[in-house]
Design a protein around this motif. Structure first.
Motif, PDB file in Angstrom:
ATOM      1  N   GLY A   1      -9.800  -6.060   0.081  1.00 15.20           N
ATOM      2  CA  GLY A   1      -9.654  -6.704  -1.210  1.00 15.20           C
ATOM      3  C   GLY A   1      -9.704  -5.670  -2.320  1.00 15.20           C
ATOM      4  N   ALA A   2      -9.158  -6.023  -3.451  1.00 15.94           N
ATOM      5  CA  ALA A   2      -9.169  -5.117  -4.601  1.00 15.94           C
ATOM      6  C   ALA A   2     -10.610  -4.835  -5.035  1.00 15.94           C
ATOM      7  CB  ALA A   2      -8.381  -5.735  -5.746  1.00 15.94           C
ATOM      8  N   ILE A   3     -10.882  -3.593  -5.401  1.00 11.50           N
ATOM      9  CA  ILE A   3     -12.216  -3.221  -5.879  1.00 11.50           C
ATOM     10  C   ILE A   3     -12.205  -3.012  -7.390  1.00 11.50           C
ATOM     11  CG2 ILE A   3     -13.035  -2.284  -3.689  1.00 11.50           C
ATOM     12  CD1 ILE A   3     -12.385   0.528  -4.730  1.00 11.50           C
ATOM     13  N   GLY A   4     -11.211  -3.605  -8.030  1.00 13.35           N
ATOM     14  CA  GLY A   4     -11.069  -3.514  -9.478  1.00 13.35           C
ATOM     15  C   GLY A   4     -10.125  -4.600  -9.957  1.00 13.35           C
ATOM     16  N   PRO A   5      -9.697  -4.506 -11.205  1.00 15.32           N
ATOM     17  CA  PRO A   5      -8.830  -5.529 -11.784  1.00 15.32           C
ATOM     18  C   PRO A   5      -7.353  -5.314 -11.441  1.00 15.32           C
ATOM     19  CG  PRO A   5      -9.413  -3.937 -13.454  1.00 15.32           C
ATOM     20  CD  PRO A   5     -10.149  -3.540 -12.203  1.00 15.32           C
ATOM     21  N   TYR A   6      -7.021  -5.471 -10.163  1.00 13.38           N
ATOM     22  CA  TYR A   6      -5.644  -5.310  -9.701  1.00 13.38           C
ATOM     23  C   TYR A   6      -5.429  -6.166  -8.457  1.00 13.38           C
ATOM     24  CZ  TYR A   6      -7.790  -2.049  -6.380  1.00 13.38           C
ATOM     25  OH  TYR A   6      -8.574  -1.493  -5.402  1.00 13.38           O
ATOM     26  N   SER A   7      -4.186  -6.269  -8.032  1.00 13.35           N
ATOM     27  CA  SER A   7      -3.816  -7.045  -6.846  1.00 13.35           C
ATOM     28  C   SER A   7      -3.514  -6.104  -5.688  1.00 13.35           C
ATOM     29  CB  SER A   7      -2.558  -7.859  -7.136  1.00 13.35           C
ATOM     30  OG  SER A   7      -2.757  -8.708  -8.233  1.00 13.35           O
ATOM     31  N   GLN A   8      -3.541  -6.634  -4.475  1.00 12.80           N
ATOM     32  CA  GLN A   8      -3.151  -5.830  -3.308  1.00 12.80           C
ATOM     33  C   GLN A   8      -1.689  -5.434  -3.406  1.00 12.80           C
ATOM     34  OE1 GLN A   8      -4.323  -8.743  -0.365  1.00 12.80           O
ATOM     35  NE2 GLN A   8      -5.877  -7.343   0.443  1.00 12.80           N
ATOM     36  N   GLY A   9      -0.888  -6.291  -4.001  1.00 15.92           N
ATOM     37  CA  GLY A   9       0.521  -5.993  -4.162  1.00 15.92           C
ATOM     38  C   GLY A   9       1.255  -7.112  -4.872  1.00 15.92           C
ATOM     39  N   TRP A  10       2.537  -6.870  -5.108  1.00 17.47           N
ATOM     40  CA  TRP A  10       3.418  -7.837  -5.752  1.00 17.47           C
ATOM     41  C   TRP A  10       4.792  -7.794  -5.102  1.00 17.47           C
ATOM     42  CZ3 TRP A  10       3.134 -11.130 -10.037  1.00 17.47           C
ATOM     43  CH2 TRP A  10       1.917 -11.132 -10.727  1.00 17.47           C
ATOM     44  N   THR A  11       5.427  -8.933  -5.053  1.00 17.55           N
ATOM     45  CA  THR A  11       6.863  -8.956  -4.818  1.00 17.55           C
ATOM     46  C   THR A  11       7.508  -9.256  -6.162  1.00 17.55           C
ATOM     47  OG1 THR A  11       6.893 -11.298  -4.226  1.00 17.55           O
ATOM     48  CG2 THR A  11       6.684  -9.727  -2.422  1.00 17.55           C
ATOM     49  N   VAL A  12       8.547  -8.511  -6.460  1.00 19.53           N
ATOM     50  CA  VAL A  12       9.313  -8.701  -7.692  1.00 19.53           C
ATOM     51  C   VAL A  12      10.774  -8.707  -7.280  1.00 19.53           C
ATOM     52  CG1 VAL A  12       9.845  -7.816  -9.989  1.00 19.53           C
ATOM     53  CG2 VAL A  12       7.551  -7.489  -9.034  1.00 19.53           C
ATOM     54  N   GLY A  13      11.370  -9.884  -7.317  1.00 17.92           N
ATOM     55  CA  GLY A  13      12.730  -9.993  -6.821  1.00 17.92           C
ATOM     56  C   GLY A  13      12.761  -9.636  -5.344  1.00 17.92           C
TER      57      GLY A  13
ATOM     58  N   ALA B   1      -0.365  -4.181   6.552  1.00 23.48           N
ATOM     59  CA  ALA B   1      -0.856  -5.561   6.454  1.00 23.48           C
ATOM     60  C   ALA B   1      -0.368  -6.230   5.170  1.00 23.48           C
ATOM     61  CB  ALA B   1      -2.375  -5.584   6.526  1.00 23.48           C
ATOM     62  N   ILE B   2      -0.354  -5.497   4.080  1.00 29.03           N
ATOM     63  CA  ILE B   2       0.129  -6.057   2.812  1.00 29.03           C
ATOM     64  C   ILE B   2       1.627  -6.326   2.896  1.00 29.03           C
ATOM     65  CG2 ILE B   2       0.461  -5.591   0.346  1.00 29.03           C
ATOM     66  CD1 ILE B   2      -2.217  -4.007   0.521  1.00 29.03           C
ATOM     67  N   LEU B   3       2.362  -5.387   3.458  1.00 30.04           N
ATOM     68  CA  LEU B   3       3.801  -5.588   3.624  1.00 30.04           C
ATOM     69  C   LEU B   3       4.083  -6.802   4.497  1.00 30.04           C
ATOM     70  CD1 LEU B   3       4.876  -1.880   4.142  1.00 30.04           C
ATOM     71  CD2 LEU B   3       5.242  -3.267   2.083  1.00 30.04           C
ATOM     72  N   GLU B   4       3.332  -6.934   5.585  1.00 28.62           N
ATOM     73  CA  GLU B   4       3.512  -8.072   6.484  1.00 28.62           C
ATOM     74  C   GLU B   4       3.262  -9.387   5.745  1.00 28.62           C
ATOM     75  OE1 GLU B   4       1.291  -9.929  10.346  1.00 28.62           O
ATOM     76  OE2 GLU B   4       1.611  -7.758  10.347  1.00 28.62           O
ATOM     77  N   ALA B   5       2.252  -9.421   4.893  1.00 28.73           N
ATOM     78  CA  ALA B   5       1.956 -10.622   4.116  1.00 28.73           C
ATOM     79  C   ALA B   5       3.109 -10.968   3.169  1.00 28.73           C
ATOM     80  CB  ALA B   5       0.661 -10.442   3.333  1.00 28.73           C
ATOM     81  N   ALA B   6       3.895  -9.965   2.804  1.00 29.87           N
ATOM     82  CA  ALA B   6       5.049 -10.174   1.924  1.00 29.87           C
ATOM     83  C   ALA B   6       6.327 -10.440   2.714  1.00 29.87           C
ATOM     84  CB  ALA B   6       5.241  -8.951   1.027  1.00 29.87           C
ATOM     85  N   GLY B   7       6.233 -10.414   4.049  1.00 31.14           N
ATOM     86  CA  GLY B   7       7.403 -10.711   4.874  1.00 31.14           C
ATOM     87  C   GLY B   7       8.284  -9.525   5.200  1.00 31.14           C
ATOM     88  N   VAL B   8       7.745  -8.304   5.052  1.00 30.28           N
ATOM     89  CA  VAL B   8       8.495  -7.101   5.411  1.00 30.28           C
ATOM     90  C   VAL B   8       7.630  -6.222   6.315  1.00 30.28           C
ATOM     91  CG1 VAL B   8       9.938  -7.121   3.326  1.00 30.28           C
ATOM     92  CG2 VAL B   8       7.792  -5.856   3.302  1.00 30.28           C
ATOM     93  N   THR B   9       8.172  -5.102   6.747  1.00 28.03           N
ATOM     94  CA  THR B   9       7.447  -4.180   7.614  1.00 28.03           C
ATOM     95  C   THR B   9       7.510  -2.771   7.023  1.00 28.03           C
ATOM     96  OG1 THR B   9       9.354  -3.516   8.957  1.00 28.03           O
ATOM     97  CG2 THR B   9       8.174  -5.538   9.631  1.00 28.03           C
ATOM     98  N   LEU B  10       6.839  -1.859   7.689  1.00 29.92           N
ATOM     99  CA  LEU B  10       6.894  -0.450   7.274  1.00 29.92           C
ATOM    100  C   LEU B  10       8.321   0.085   7.310  1.00 29.92           C
ATOM    101  CD1 LEU B  10       3.687   0.805   9.104  1.00 29.92           C
ATOM    102  CD2 LEU B  10       4.004   0.669   6.628  1.00 29.92           C
TER     103      LEU B  10
END
Length: 124
Positions: free
Chosen positions: A13-25, A60-69
């Protein structure tokens, strides 16, 4: 343009005021991932083990977004000691097999005193 926050319990989890990631388009952006085991909160010893955990966390974050390395086209890597460059690369190469564009720099300090951090940008 559609924007969505990425959140998964399979990465720290984030240890500050940010997200693990974002999808944009069609793009996926991960925040920098340090080598914290999301299940235990522990940080492994040594650059090889830390690079391995950081790569797993990015994956793991990429997988949560539906992509891979394999979808990654750019990474930025931070090392606490540039002397770890070769050992870091050895592990990194096992995960980022498509050889995305990359920047890798040494920095003065990283959160929690870790040895490396990796962030990535991928295309859906």
């Amino acid at each position: 343009m559609e924007k969505t926050v990425i959140a998964t319990p399979n990465a720290p989890g984030a240890i500050g005021p940010y997200s693990q990631g974002w999808t944009v388009g069609e793009l996926v952006y991960t925040s920098g991932q340090i080598p914290v085991d999301p299940a235990t909160g522990a940080v492994p010893e040594g650059i090889a083990a830390q690079a391995e955990q950081s790569c797993k966390n990015v994956g793991a974050i990429l997988e949560a977004a539906g992509v891979t390395l394999e979808h990654v086209f750019k990474t930025t890597c931070f090392l606490a000691d540039i002397g770890d460059f070769a050992a870091f690369n050895e592990v990194y190469a096992k995960y980022f097999t498509t050889k995305p564009a990359r920047s890798c720099v040494a920095v003065k300090d990283l959160p929690k005193g870790v040895l490396c951090e990796i962030e990535a940008i991928a295309a859906k």
